[in-house]
Design a protein around this motif. Structure first.
Motif, short mmCIF file in Angstrom:
data_model
loop_
_atom_site.label_atom_id
_atom_site.label_comp_id
_atom_site.label_asym_id
_atom_site.label_seq_id
_atom_site.Cartn_x
_atom_site.Cartn_y
_atom_site.Cartn_z
N ASP A 52 21.21 -14.11 10.04
CA ASP A 52 20.44 -13.54 8.92
C ASP A 52 18.94 -13.64 9.18
N SER A 53 18.51 -14.74 9.76
CA SER A 53 17.08 -14.91 10.05
C SER A 53 16.62 -13.94 11.13
N ILE A 54 17.43 -13.76 12.15
CA ILE A 54 17.11 -12.78 13.20
C ILE A 54 17.01 -11.39 12.59
N ASN A 55 17.95 -11.05 11.74
CA ASN A 55 17.93 -9.72 11.14
C ASN A 55 16.75 -9.52 10.19
N THR A 56 16.30 -10.57 9.56
CA THR A 56 15.09 -10.49 8.73
C THR A 56 13.88 -10.18 9.61
N ILE A 57 13.79 -10.85 10.74
CA ILE A 57 12.70 -10.61 11.70
C ILE A 57 12.77 -9.17 12.21
N ARG A 58 13.97 -8.72 12.55
CA ARG A 58 14.13 -7.37 13.08
C ARG A 58 13.80 -6.31 12.03
N ARG A 59 14.23 -6.53 10.79
CA ARG A 59 13.89 -5.57 9.72
C ARG A 59 12.38 -5.48 9.54
N ALA A 60 11.69 -6.63 9.58
CA ALA A 60 10.24 -6.64 9.44
C ALA A 60 9.56 -5.87 10.57
N ALA A 61 10.21 -5.82 11.72
CA ALA A 61 9.68 -5.09 12.87
C ALA A 61 10.16 -3.64 12.90
N GLY A 62 10.91 -3.23 11.87
CA GLY A 62 11.41 -1.86 11.81
C GLY A 62 12.60 -1.59 12.73
N LEU A 63 13.33 -2.66 13.08
CA LEU A 63 14.47 -2.54 13.99
C LEU A 63 15.80 -2.65 13.25
N ALA A 64 16.83 -2.11 13.86
CA ALA A 64 18.18 -2.20 13.28
C ALA A 64 18.67 -3.65 13.35
N PRO A 65 19.47 -4.06 12.39
CA PRO A 65 20.03 -5.42 12.42
C PRO A 65 21.06 -5.57 13.53
N LEU A 66 21.28 -6.80 13.94
CA LEU A 66 22.30 -7.11 14.94
C LEU A 66 23.59 -7.49 14.24
N THR A 67 24.71 -7.18 14.87
CA THR A 67 26.03 -7.54 14.36
C THR A 67 26.56 -8.70 15.18
N LEU A 68 27.04 -9.72 14.48
CA LEU A 68 27.63 -10.87 15.18
C LEU A 68 28.88 -10.40 15.91
N ASN A 69 28.97 -10.71 17.20
CA ASN A 69 30.06 -10.25 18.04
C ASN A 69 30.82 -11.46 18.58
N ALA A 70 32.14 -11.46 18.41
CA ALA A 70 32.97 -12.59 18.83
C ALA A 70 32.94 -12.80 20.35
N GLN A 71 32.91 -11.72 21.12
CA GLN A 71 32.91 -11.86 22.57
C GLN A 71 31.59 -12.45 23.07
N LEU A 72 30.49 -11.98 22.52
CA LEU A 72 29.20 -12.55 22.91
C LEU A 72 29.08 -14.01 22.45
N THR A 73 29.66 -14.30 21.28
CA THR A 73 29.66 -15.67 20.79
C THR A 73 30.48 -16.57 21.71
N ALA A 74 31.59 -16.06 22.23
CA ALA A 74 32.40 -16.85 23.16
C ALA A 74 31.62 -17.14 24.44
N ALA A 75 30.87 -16.15 24.94
CA ALA A 75 30.05 -16.38 26.12
C ALA A 75 28.97 -17.42 25.82
N ALA A 76 28.37 -17.36 24.63
CA ALA A 76 27.34 -18.32 24.24
C ALA A 76 27.92 -19.73 24.12
N ALA A 77 29.10 -19.83 23.54
CA ALA A 77 29.74 -21.14 23.37
C ALA A 77 30.07 -21.77 24.71
N THR A 78 30.59 -20.97 25.62
CA THR A 78 30.91 -21.46 26.97
C THR A 78 29.66 -22.00 27.65
N HIS A 79 28.58 -21.26 27.53
CA HIS A 79 27.36 -21.67 28.22
C HIS A 79 26.72 -22.90 27.57
N SER A 80 26.77 -22.99 26.25
CA SER A 80 26.20 -24.17 25.58
C SER A 80 26.89 -25.45 26.04
#
Length: 169
Positions: A52-80
């Motif tokens: 939500d915070s990222i999307n607030t920043i992106r909206r303020a910059a005139g950008l489309a919001p990001l959608t939380l993605n399970a596959q990208l989250t799995a890659a992030a979890a593995t790396h963390s």
């Protein structure tokens, strides 16, 4: 008189219990960081606080919001978790994997665009703020091509948190 003194004593003790504790200072005179503990019940709150915070920043910059993605989250979890095992914040896995390879392994159909990492005792919002302070990590967050985001962390028993954010499009 004794009754009045007793009531006054109770009032003083009650008010002293409301006192704000002083922050402990380090040798440099700055406040020491407080341990930020993420409990299992906090996982959704932490994840959506970041997205939500990222999307607030992106909206303020005139950008489309990001959608939380399970596959990208799995890659992030593995790396963390892997950064914790290696005890160093860097973009390569202990098996030599790059962020691109980790995202491909999850089956994500899009293109991996960026990865932000951090080793800290700070909250997700403090970490996001630190990422926004640097042009390279801010660029990952406000990439106009990005459409998806994965976000995860691993917290060690001593409290250190290894954060990973991955974007794709």
């Amino acid at each position: 008189m004794l009754r009045l003194f007793g009531l006054l004593l109770i009032a003083v003790l009650s008010l002293s219990a409301c006192a704000v504790p002083e922050a402990k200072l380090g040798p440099d005179g700055r406040p020491l960081p407080r341990l930020y503990v993420i409990k299992p019940a906090d996982q959704s709150r932490v994840t959506y606080s970041m997205v939500d915070s990222i999307n607030t920043i992106r909206r303020a910059a005139g950008l489309a919001p990001l959608t939380l993605n399970a596959q990208l989250t799995a890659a992030a979890a593995t790396h963390s978790r892997d950064m914790s095992v290696q005890n160093r914040p860097w973009h390569f896995g202990s098996d030599g994997s790059s962020p691109i390879l980790r995202v491909q392994r999850t089956g994500y159909p899009g293109k991996m665009l960026g990865e932000n990492i951090s080793e800290t005792y700070e909250s997700e919002l403090e970490t996001l703020s630190a990422w926004m302070d640097l042009p390279s990590t801010r660029g990952v967050i406000v990439d106009p091509v990005a459409r998806d985001v994965g976000f995860s962390w691993f917290q060690e028993p001593g409290g250190k948190i290894w954060w990973t954010l991955v974007t794709g499009g």
